[in-house]
Design an enzyme around this catalytic site. Structure first.
Site, PDB file in Angstrom:
ATOM      1  N   LYS A 285      42.453  78.165   7.614  1.00  0.00           N
ATOM      2  CA  LYS A 285      41.336  78.974   7.118  1.00  0.00           C
ATOM      3  C   LYS A 285      41.500  80.419   7.568  1.00  0.00           C
ATOM      4  O   LYS A 285      42.092  80.679   8.608  1.00  0.00           O
ATOM      5  CB  LYS A 285      40.016  78.445   7.696  1.00  0.00           C
ATOM      6  CG  LYS A 285      39.490  77.207   7.023  1.00  0.00           C
ATOM      7  CD  LYS A 285      38.151  76.793   7.624  1.00  0.00           C
ATOM      8  CE  LYS A 285      37.655  75.487   7.027  1.00  0.00           C
ATOM      9  NZ  LYS A 285      37.336  75.566   5.600  1.00  0.00           N
ATOM     10  N   ARG A 359      37.275  65.021   2.082  1.00  0.00           N
ATOM     11  CA  ARG A 359      37.341  63.961   1.062  1.00  0.00           C
ATOM     12  C   ARG A 359      38.352  62.886   1.444  1.00  0.00           C
ATOM     13  O   ARG A 359      38.195  61.720   1.069  1.00  0.00           O
ATOM     14  CB  ARG A 359      37.622  64.578  -0.314  1.00  0.00           C
ATOM     15  CG  ARG A 359      38.904  65.348  -0.411  1.00  0.00           C
ATOM     16  CD  ARG A 359      38.922  66.315  -1.588  1.00  0.00           C
ATOM     17  NE  ARG A 359      38.032  67.460  -1.368  1.00  0.00           N
ATOM     18  CZ  ARG A 359      37.820  68.435  -2.247  1.00  0.00           C
ATOM     19  NH1 ARG A 359      38.415  68.394  -3.438  1.00  0.00           N
ATOM     20  NH2 ARG A 359      37.028  69.438  -1.972  1.00  0.00           N
TER      21      ARG A 359
HETATM   22  N1  BES Z   1      34.568  71.991   5.877  1.00  0.00           N
HETATM   23  C1  BES Z   1      34.928  72.651   4.684  1.00  0.00           C
HETATM   24  C2  BES Z   1      33.729  72.994   3.814  1.00  0.00           C
HETATM   25  C3  BES Z   1      32.816  74.059   4.365  1.00  0.00           C
HETATM   26  C4  BES Z   1      33.059  75.380   4.070  1.00  0.00           C
HETATM   27  C5  BES Z   1      31.721  73.723   5.091  1.00  0.00           C
HETATM   28  C6  BES Z   1      32.194  76.332   4.545  1.00  0.00           C
HETATM   29  C7  BES Z   1      30.868  74.679   5.565  1.00  0.00           C
HETATM   30  C8  BES Z   1      31.103  75.990   5.285  1.00  0.00           C
HETATM   31  C9  BES Z   1      35.853  71.781   3.859  1.00  0.00           C
HETATM   32  O1  BES Z   1      36.672  70.935   4.559  1.00  0.00           O
HETATM   33  C10 BES Z   1      36.729  72.711   3.075  1.00  0.00           C
HETATM   34  O2  BES Z   1      37.420  73.455   3.671  1.00  0.00           O
HETATM   35  N2  BES Z   1      36.647  72.623   1.759  1.00  0.00           N
HETATM   36  C11 BES Z   1      37.392  73.471   0.911  1.00  0.00           C
HETATM   37  C12 BES Z   1      37.897  72.642  -0.239  1.00  0.00           C
HETATM   38  C13 BES Z   1      38.933  73.316  -1.078  1.00  0.00           C
HETATM   39  C14 BES Z   1      40.180  73.577  -0.274  1.00  0.00           C
HETATM   40  C15 BES Z   1      39.224  72.438  -2.255  1.00  0.00           C
HETATM   41  C16 BES Z   1      36.483  74.581   0.403  1.00  0.00           C
HETATM   42  O3  BES Z   1      35.303  74.356   0.201  1.00  0.00           O
HETATM   43  O4  BES Z   1      36.976  75.700   0.278  1.00  0.00           O
HETATM   44 ZN    ZN Z   2      38.422  71.910   5.248  1.00  0.00          ZN
END
Ligand code: BES
Ligand code: ZN
Ligand code: ZN
Length: 506
Positions: A285, A359
């Site tokens: 991230k 997921r």
């Molecule tokens: N934990 C994150 C989702 C999230 C983002 C929660 C911001 C709280 C605040 C999740 O695991 C994630 O990173 N999802 C990605 C999915 C994408 C790579 C398809 C997202 O939402 O960007």
């Molecule tokens: Zn994630």
């Protein structure tokens, strides 16, 4: 989850009362309606000189303006009586608590009549006391475990108490029953918040598994903890894949509540995403607010809170909770984009983005919980950033395969003031998750419809004829300071009350 004694009911006033709390409503001209009784004159004056209109949430705190039993009086503006709702009462309770705390008050007395007699009779007196008390108590939460003693709140948290006076023993018993339930809910929400706020250097999968075990057993639940070895035996390849890049061992916790003397009880299954820290893995991230990713186990924390309440309320259904704890980190052994993993149900998944790990974790956990043959399965997860774009912070998303289940969840949310909004799950969305190398891929090539795609992925792991719904709480699980009974920063504990309500009504 210390027993909270923030709310009490008595039949007479004994001891020092700091403040009497009086709810004041507005007339059609948006002016304060002076309440009958000893505070009539003061409100009349405040109404005349325009200092207090009783608009919703406005407060007049008057020191030494009261008469027996307290010298202080707090008027809380409730707005027009026709607009009264449980949510307004909850919020009013929180506004009052914040003010009392700022004024260093201790024991305060709620003038019951002022709350129970105005507005529509559709909201019962008990409902009103409950909602007000709930907001009052929920707003008192603090997470100061990691502060030095001197900088901790100076103890007012424990002193601030709300008392209501019942007319007789019978009424006292009835109100006590309601208050007990509120206290149970508030304690469970505090546990969920504590877990979610726990920094990931302490809040590891093993830590939460131990916590779940001790809280579960204390509450009469059957608890089983699966180590990585156990998960491997269960062939949970997606779940284990996520944890590969972490030094910390993953854990799956299975909790079971069995109602007493109920042979043919229905089974509600809950599944929670418990990513103790989501760095994104190799698909790292960006740094901005990455510290919030300690909250990525809030789904699991929410489910834990809900099953604890269900057991304390002794709901007539069996409840199974699966909490899947794992840390998503990028070390030399971590999964990489392009890797193919095999799930518990045999489907293969190409990992396009290691940051779409929730997921993967949930897919195997969902498969596991379906072995219990549940009548409904609900998973809860901080699954997608996209849900913030779609819905903002005023509701969470629900998606699923069964409309009556979704409707029931939305109803429970309306009941608790924690709103839930449905997003579609049309078959066409599956196209975006087709892989060239495996049965599925965990992420598409662009970012469209992210929340729906996340749910669509999960749906592939729901067996035929199993009723399932997915709650995406990524935008609502923390930083919900715009609601007065949630903390300004950090975990909200949102949807614990809603899930408990849903289970109770199932
Ligand atoms: N934990 C994150 C989702 C999230 C983002 C929660 C911001 C709280 C605040 C999740 O695991 C994630 O990173 N999802 C990605 C999915 C994408 C790579 C398809 C997202 O939402 O960007
Ligand atoms: Zn994630
Ligand atoms: Zn995540």
């Amino acid at each position: 989850m210390a027993d909270s004694h923030l709310l009490e009911v008595r039949t007479s006033i004994s001891g020092q009362v700091d403040t009497v709390i009086v709810a004041v409503f507005q007339d059609s001209g948006k002016k304060a309606i002076p309440p009958q009784g000893q505070y009539q004159d003061i409100v009349e004056k405040l109404r005349k000189n325009g200092t207090f209109t009783a608009s919703f949430g406005s407060i007049q705190f008057i020191r030494f303006g009261g008469v027996e039993p307290a010298e202080n009086v707090l008027f809380i503006g409730m707005g027009p009586s026709g607009d009264l709702s449980p949510e307004k009462l909850r919020q009013a309770g929180a506004f009052v608590a914040v003010k009392l705390k700022a004024e260093k008050c201790g024991l305060s007395l709620l003038d019951l009549k002022s709350v129970t007699e105005a507005g529509s009779s559709e909201i019962s007196a008990h409902q009103r006391i409950k909602a007000f008390g709930e907001g009052f108590a929920l707003s008192q939460y603090r997470f100061d475990k990691y502060r030095a003693k001197e900088s901790k709140d100076s103890g007012t948290i424990n002193q601030l108490r709300l008392v209501v006076i019942a007319e007789d023993k019978k009424e006292k018993a009835a109100i006590q029953k309601e208050i007990d339930r509120v206290n149970q809910v508030v304690s469970a929400v505090a546990l969920t918040r504590d877990w979610s706020n726990e920094p990931s250097n302490f809040g590891t999968p093993e830590y939460f598994a131990e916590e779940a075990k001790s809280w579960g057993r204390k509450n009469g639940l059957k608890v089983r903890v699966l180590t990585e070895k156990d998960a491997a035996r269960e062939k949970m390849g997606l779940f284990l894949g996520v944890g590969k890049g972490s030094e910390r061992e993953s854990r799956v916790v299975v909790l079971e509540y069995q109602p007493k003397n109920k042979k043919n009880a229905k089974t509600v299954a809950l599944v929670g995403k418990g990513v103790t820290f989501d760095s994104g893995g190799v698909s790292l991230k960006a740094g901005l607010r990455m510290e919030d990713m300690k909250h990525d186990m809030t789904g699991a924390a929410t489910v834990m809170g809900a099953i604890l309440i269900a057991s304390q309320w002794q709901v007539p259904h069996r409840v199974i909770a699966v909490l899947a704890f794992v840390e998503n980190m990028p070390d030399g052994d971590a999964i990489q984009p392009g890797n193919v993993l095999t799930s518990r149900n045999g489907k293969t998944v190409e990992v396009i983005n290691t940051d779409a790990e929730g997921r993967l974790v949930l897919a195997d956990a969902l498969d596991l919980v379906q072995d219990f043959e549940p009548d409904a399965v609900i998973d809860v997860a901080t699954l997608t950033g996209a849900v913030s774009i779609a819905l903002g912070k005023h509701c969470c998303a629900v998606l699923g395969n069964e409309q009556t289940l979704i409707d029931a969840l939305c109803r429970s949310g309306n009941h608790t003031g924690e709103r839930i909004w449905q997003l579609p799950l049309f078959d066409e969305y599956l196209e975006d998750l087709k892989s060239d190398y495996a049965d599925l891929k965990n992420s598409a090539n662009d970012t469209l419809g992210g929340t729906i795609r996340g749910a669509m992925f999960l749906k592939q792991f729901v067996r035929k004829n199993v009723k399932w719904a997915h709650l995406d709480i990524a935008s609502t699980g923390y930083n919900m300071g715009h609601i007065p009974y949630y903390p300004k920063k950090g975990a909200s504990g949102a949807f614990v009350r809603t899930l408990a309500q849903f289970i109770a009504d199932f």
